[in-house]
Scaffold this active site. Structure first.
Site, PDB file in Angstrom:
ATOM      1  N   ASP A  44       0.913  -1.285   0.015  1.00  0.00           N
ATOM      2  CA  ASP A  44      -0.160  -0.047   0.060  1.00  0.00           C
ATOM      3  C   ASP A  44       0.773   1.218   0.033  1.00  0.00           C
ATOM      4  OD1 ASP A  44       1.012  -0.306   2.782  1.00  0.00           O
ATOM      5  OD2 ASP A  44      -1.219  -0.097   3.438  1.00  0.00           O
ATOM      6  N   SER A  45       2.129   0.963  -0.050  1.00  0.00           N
ATOM      7  CA  SER A  45       3.033   2.170  -0.075  1.00  0.00           C
ATOM      8  C   SER A  45       2.906   2.756  -1.758  1.00  0.00           C
ATOM      9  CB  SER A  45       4.409   1.651  -0.219  1.00  0.00           C
ATOM     10  OG  SER A  45       4.891   0.600  -0.980  1.00  0.00           O
ATOM     11  N   ASP A  83      -1.025  -6.195  -0.313  1.00  0.00           N
ATOM     12  CA  ASP A  83      -1.543  -5.380   0.993  1.00  0.00           C
ATOM     13  C   ASP A  83      -2.864  -5.082   1.011  1.00  0.00           C
ATOM     14  OD1 ASP A  83       0.507  -5.090   2.750  1.00  0.00           O
ATOM     15  OD2 ASP A  83       1.320  -3.308   1.814  1.00  0.00           O
ATOM     16  N   LYS A 113      -1.240  -9.279   2.733  1.00  0.00           N
ATOM     17  CA  LYS A 113      -0.521  -8.942   3.839  1.00  0.00           C
ATOM     18  C   LYS A 113      -1.467  -7.807   4.737  1.00  0.00           C
ATOM     19  CE  LYS A 113       3.321  -6.097   3.783  1.00  0.00           C
ATOM     20  NZ  LYS A 113       2.792  -4.918   4.391  1.00  0.00           N
ATOM     21  N   GLU A 115      -1.480  -5.466   8.646  1.00  0.00           N
ATOM     22  CA  GLU A 115      -0.805  -5.114   9.662  1.00  0.00           C
ATOM     23  C   GLU A 115      -1.418  -5.077  10.977  1.00  0.00           C
ATOM     24  OE1 GLU A 115       0.059  -0.715   8.978  1.00  0.00           O
ATOM     25  OE2 GLU A 115       0.718  -1.267   6.951  1.00  0.00           O
ATOM     26  N   GLU A 182       9.118  -4.411  10.702  1.00  0.00           N
ATOM     27  CA  GLU A 182       9.599  -3.155  10.314  1.00  0.00           C
ATOM     28  C   GLU A 182      10.024  -2.303  11.145  1.00  0.00           C
ATOM     29  OE1 GLU A 182       6.627  -1.387   7.319  1.00  0.00           O
ATOM     30  OE2 GLU A 182       7.814   0.631   7.502  1.00  0.00           O
TER      31      GLU A 182
HETATM   32  O1  KIV Z   1       3.629  -0.951   1.647  1.00  0.00           O
HETATM   33  C1  KIV Z   1       4.558  -1.651   1.550  1.00  0.00           C
HETATM   34  O2  KIV Z   1       5.547  -1.277   0.511  1.00  0.00           O
HETATM   35  C2  KIV Z   1       5.221  -2.364   2.909  1.00  0.00           C
HETATM   36  C3  KIV Z   1       6.770  -2.662   2.693  1.00  0.00           C
HETATM   37  C4  KIV Z   1       7.638  -1.787   2.830  1.00  0.00           C
HETATM   38  C5  KIV Z   1       7.058  -3.880   4.187  1.00  0.00           C
HETATM   39  O3  KIV Z   1       4.346  -2.789   3.641  1.00  0.00           O
END
Ligand code: KIV
Length: 263
Positions: A44-45, A83, A113, A115, A182
């Site tokens: 989600d980055s 994510d 994934k 959190e 992280e």
């Molecule tokens: O969103 C992302 O890119 C991440 C990683 C950097 C772990 O969660």
């Protein structure tokens, strides 16, 4: 040969370190696959890197599904982890299953994934019961940026270290196949890695994790808004791109391109 979640467990058992990189589109996913990086995280980055937001919080399920599908088309042999965006899994278990299911069915992801540690164990267990493979993410959890008071290093005191271990163990017990650690101290990540049976994946967590993940745009020098302290830049493609575009502009201005023969 396609990478599966089982490979990560095998690599941990053999002490073989492995890598994940992010990708958000077809072309970059193809390059990640060509570099033989076995696992792609559609993080989600993408909120910051692709969409220009200042955090991951505005990212939607529609954003994630669209980008995940593009990545899956570009890297059919990689294990694709998508994510779950903010508030797509926190509201109820039912919503979490439905949203994770979209990332698998419409996005073509192999796993999701999310959190959170002890507080998310019930959601992880429900997803795993629904046959959805889950990667956990503890330590600095960017979706909780306002709760945490910024993107600071976590698990720096003994209470924080106990919490990190408890969170990671809860994620493992709930059935996750791996967990991202992280921005935590290397020695703490080492202890978690030793304690857990599932692989740990470090992101600013030192050298003792089973795997390492970074944002591809960061290591290639393609994202210049900020650079996390733990990132190593392996190339300066942003500068190379600017130089190439400026050369094009200059050649058009000077009548050098296109050539007269019409190439
Ligand atoms: O969103 C992302 O890119 C991440 C990683 C950097 C772990 O969660």
């Amino acid at each position: 040969m396609s990478t599966t979640t089982r490979h990560l467990a095998e690599w941990k058992a053999k002490g073989e370190r492995f890598t994940l990189l992010t990708a958000y589109d077809y072309s970059l996913a193809k390059l990640v696959a060509e570099a033989e990086v076995p696992v792609i995280l559609v993080g989600d980055s993408l909120g910051q890197v692709m969409l220009g937001y200042s955090s991951t919080l505005p990212v939607t399920m529609d954003d994630m599904v669209r980008h995940t599908a593009a990545v899956a088309r570009g890297a059919p042999g990689c294990l694709i982890v998508a994510d779950m965006p903010f508030l797509s899994y926190q509201v109820s278990v039912e919503e979490a299953i439905r949203n994770a299911g979209r990332l698998i069915k419409a996005g073509g992801a192999h796993s999701v994934k999310l959190e959170g540690g002890e507080d998310m164990a019930e959601v992880i267990a429900a997803l795993v019961r629904a046959d959805i493979a889950v990667m956990g993410h503890v330590g600095l959890t960017p979706q909780a940026v306002h709760q945490l008071g910024g993107y600071r290093t976590q698990a720096v005191d003994s209470a924080g270290q106990e919490k990190l271990l408890a969170d990671a163990q809860a994620v493992e017990k709930a059935g996750a196949f791996a967990v991202v650690l992280e921005k935590v101290p290397a020695t703490v990540a080492a202890q978690v890695t030793k304690t857990l049976r599932i692989p740990t994946i470090g992101c600013g967590a030192g050298p003792y994790c089973d795997g390492q993940v970074l944002v591809t745009h960061d290591i290639l020098g393609l994202f210049g808004d900020y650079k996390p302290s733990f990132v190593k830049q392996y190339a300066q493609l942003g500068k190379a791109a600017v130089d190439a575009m400026a050369a094009f502009r200059q050649e058009v201005k000077n009548g050098v391109f296109p050539e007269k023969e019409g190439k």
